[in-house]
Design a protein around this motif. Sequence first.
Motif, PDB file in Angstrom:
ATOM      1  N   THR A 121       0.837  -1.203   0.000  1.00  0.00           N
ATOM      2  CA  THR A 121       0.000   0.000   0.000  1.00  0.00           C
ATOM      3  C   THR A 121       0.872   1.252   0.000  1.00  0.00           C
ATOM      4  N   SER A 122       1.910   1.239   0.821  1.00  0.00           N
ATOM      5  CA  SER A 122       2.832   2.378   0.851  1.00  0.00           C
ATOM      6  C   SER A 122       3.497   2.581  -0.505  1.00  0.00           C
ATOM      7  N   GLU A 123       3.866   1.468  -1.161  1.00  0.00           N
ATOM      8  CA  GLU A 123       4.476   1.577  -2.489  1.00  0.00           C
ATOM      9  C   GLU A 123       3.493   2.156  -3.500  1.00  0.00           C
ATOM     10  N   ILE A 124       2.238   1.752  -3.420  1.00  0.00           N
ATOM     11  CA  ILE A 124       1.221   2.290  -4.330  1.00  0.00           C
ATOM     12  C   ILE A 124       1.070   3.787  -4.106  1.00  0.00           C
ATOM     13  N   MET A 125       1.060   4.188  -2.846  1.00  0.00           N
ATOM     14  CA  MET A 125       0.872   5.603  -2.520  1.00  0.00           C
ATOM     15  C   MET A 125       2.066   6.456  -2.970  1.00  0.00           C
ATOM     16  N   ARG A 126       3.272   5.899  -2.862  1.00  0.00           N
ATOM     17  CA  ARG A 126       4.474   6.651  -3.213  1.00  0.00           C
ATOM     18  C   ARG A 126       4.794   6.596  -4.695  1.00  0.00           C
ATOM     19  N   GLU A 127       4.544   5.459  -5.303  1.00  0.00           N
ATOM     20  CA  GLU A 127       4.975   5.236  -6.675  1.00  0.00           C
ATOM     21  C   GLU A 127       3.773   4.896  -7.550  1.00  0.00           C
ATOM     22  N   ASP A 128       4.059   4.232  -8.638  1.00  0.00           N
ATOM     23  CA  ASP A 128       2.997   3.860  -9.564  1.00  0.00           C
ATOM     24  C   ASP A 128       2.776   2.354  -9.536  1.00  0.00           C
ATOM     25  N   GLU A 129       2.792   1.762  -8.361  1.00  0.00           N
ATOM     26  CA  GLU A 129       2.553   0.330  -8.225  1.00  0.00           C
ATOM     27  C   GLU A 129       1.096   0.017  -8.527  1.00  0.00           C
ATOM     28  N   ASP A 130       0.847  -1.229  -8.895  1.00  0.00           N
ATOM     29  CA  ASP A 130      -0.494  -1.670  -9.281  1.00  0.00           C
ATOM     30  C   ASP A 130      -1.297  -2.084  -8.050  1.00  0.00           C
ATOM     31  N   ILE A 131      -2.531  -1.683  -8.024  1.00  0.00           N
ATOM     32  CA  ILE A 131      -3.438  -1.999  -6.926  1.00  0.00           C
ATOM     33  C   ILE A 131      -4.001  -3.428  -7.052  1.00  0.00           C
ATOM     34  N   GLN A 132      -3.809  -4.047  -8.217  1.00  0.00           N
ATOM     35  CA  GLN A 132      -4.407  -5.354  -8.501  1.00  0.00           C
ATOM     36  C   GLN A 132      -3.980  -6.419  -7.490  1.00  0.00           C
ATOM     37  N   ASP A 133      -2.732  -6.387  -7.021  1.00  0.00           N
ATOM     38  CA  ASP A 133      -2.279  -7.387  -6.045  1.00  0.00           C
ATOM     39  C   ASP A 133      -3.140  -7.365  -4.784  1.00  0.00           C
ATOM     40  N   LEU A 134      -3.496  -6.176  -4.325  1.00  0.00           N
ATOM     41  CA  LEU A 134      -4.333  -6.065  -3.126  1.00  0.00           C
ATOM     42  C   LEU A 134      -5.734  -6.619  -3.382  1.00  0.00           C
ATOM     43  N   ILE A 135      -6.257  -6.351  -4.558  1.00  0.00           N
ATOM     44  CA  ILE A 135      -7.580  -6.864  -4.930  1.00  0.00           C
ATOM     45  C   ILE A 135      -7.545  -8.391  -4.976  1.00  0.00           C
ATOM     46  N   ASP A 136      -6.500  -8.931  -5.580  1.00  0.00           N
ATOM     47  CA  ASP A 136      -6.368 -10.392  -5.689  1.00  0.00           C
ATOM     48  C   ASP A 136      -6.267 -11.057  -4.315  1.00  0.00           C
ATOM     49  N   ILE A 137      -5.489 -10.481  -3.430  1.00  0.00           N
ATOM     50  CA  ILE A 137      -5.352 -11.036  -2.077  1.00  0.00           C
ATOM     51  C   ILE A 137      -6.703 -11.039  -1.380  1.00  0.00           C
ATOM     52  N   ASN A 138      -7.401  -9.928  -1.453  1.00  0.00           N
ATOM     53  CA  ASN A 138      -8.710  -9.849  -0.797  1.00  0.00           C
ATOM     54  C   ASN A 138      -9.685 -10.876  -1.372  1.00  0.00           C
ATOM     55  N   ARG A 139      -9.658 -11.044  -2.676  1.00  0.00           N
ATOM     56  CA  ARG A 139     -10.558 -12.021  -3.305  1.00  0.00           C
ATOM     57  C   ARG A 139     -10.216 -13.445  -2.882  1.00  0.00           C
ATOM     58  N   LEU A 140      -8.938 -13.740  -2.727  1.00  0.00           N
ATOM     59  CA  LEU A 140      -8.547 -15.067  -2.236  1.00  0.00           C
ATOM     60  C   LEU A 140      -9.044 -15.292  -0.809  1.00  0.00           C
ATOM     61  N   ILE A 141      -8.948 -14.278   0.012  1.00  0.00           N
ATOM     62  CA  ILE A 141      -9.441 -14.386   1.379  1.00  0.00           C
ATOM     63  C   ILE A 141     -10.962 -14.591   1.357  1.00  0.00           C
ATOM     64  N   MET A 142     -11.642 -13.887   0.483  1.00  0.00           N
ATOM     65  CA  MET A 142     -13.099 -14.036   0.364  1.00  0.00           C
ATOM     66  C   MET A 142     -13.459 -15.462  -0.051  1.00  0.00           C
ATOM     67  N   GLN A 143     -12.690 -16.037  -0.964  1.00  0.00           N
ATOM     68  CA  GLN A 143     -12.942 -17.421  -1.375  1.00  0.00           C
ATOM     69  C   GLN A 143     -12.782 -18.365  -0.187  1.00  0.00           C
TER      70      GLN A 143
END
Length: 116
Positions: free
Chosen positions: A89-111
Amino acid sequence: MSIKAYQQTARRTENPREIEYRLFAQVTAALVEAQKTGKSDLHKLMDALDWNRRVWSALSLDCANPDNGLPAQLRASIISLSIFVSKHTSEIMREDEDIQDLIDINRLIMQGLNGE
């Protein structure tokens, strides 16, 4: 129906897994929406990232509690994921990192919460 009545009804009908699933669904939806607008709506992006980080921080704190009933290995994995989420999250806020990894992790937890 008032919001208080709704909340009381929801507490009586949802088990903890369902509540956690609903929370992850809501925060993940916010991340997806923020991903669509990207940095053109910086407020939306930062709010979604902050909310997600707070959810993971709360999970980490709960898993660090010795009275937590989850198996030790699962608790350790959740804490590790929380650390990754915070750093990414810090990397996304500072740089141009992709948010998709966070979405994928959350979806795996939801599964996992959904028993898939």
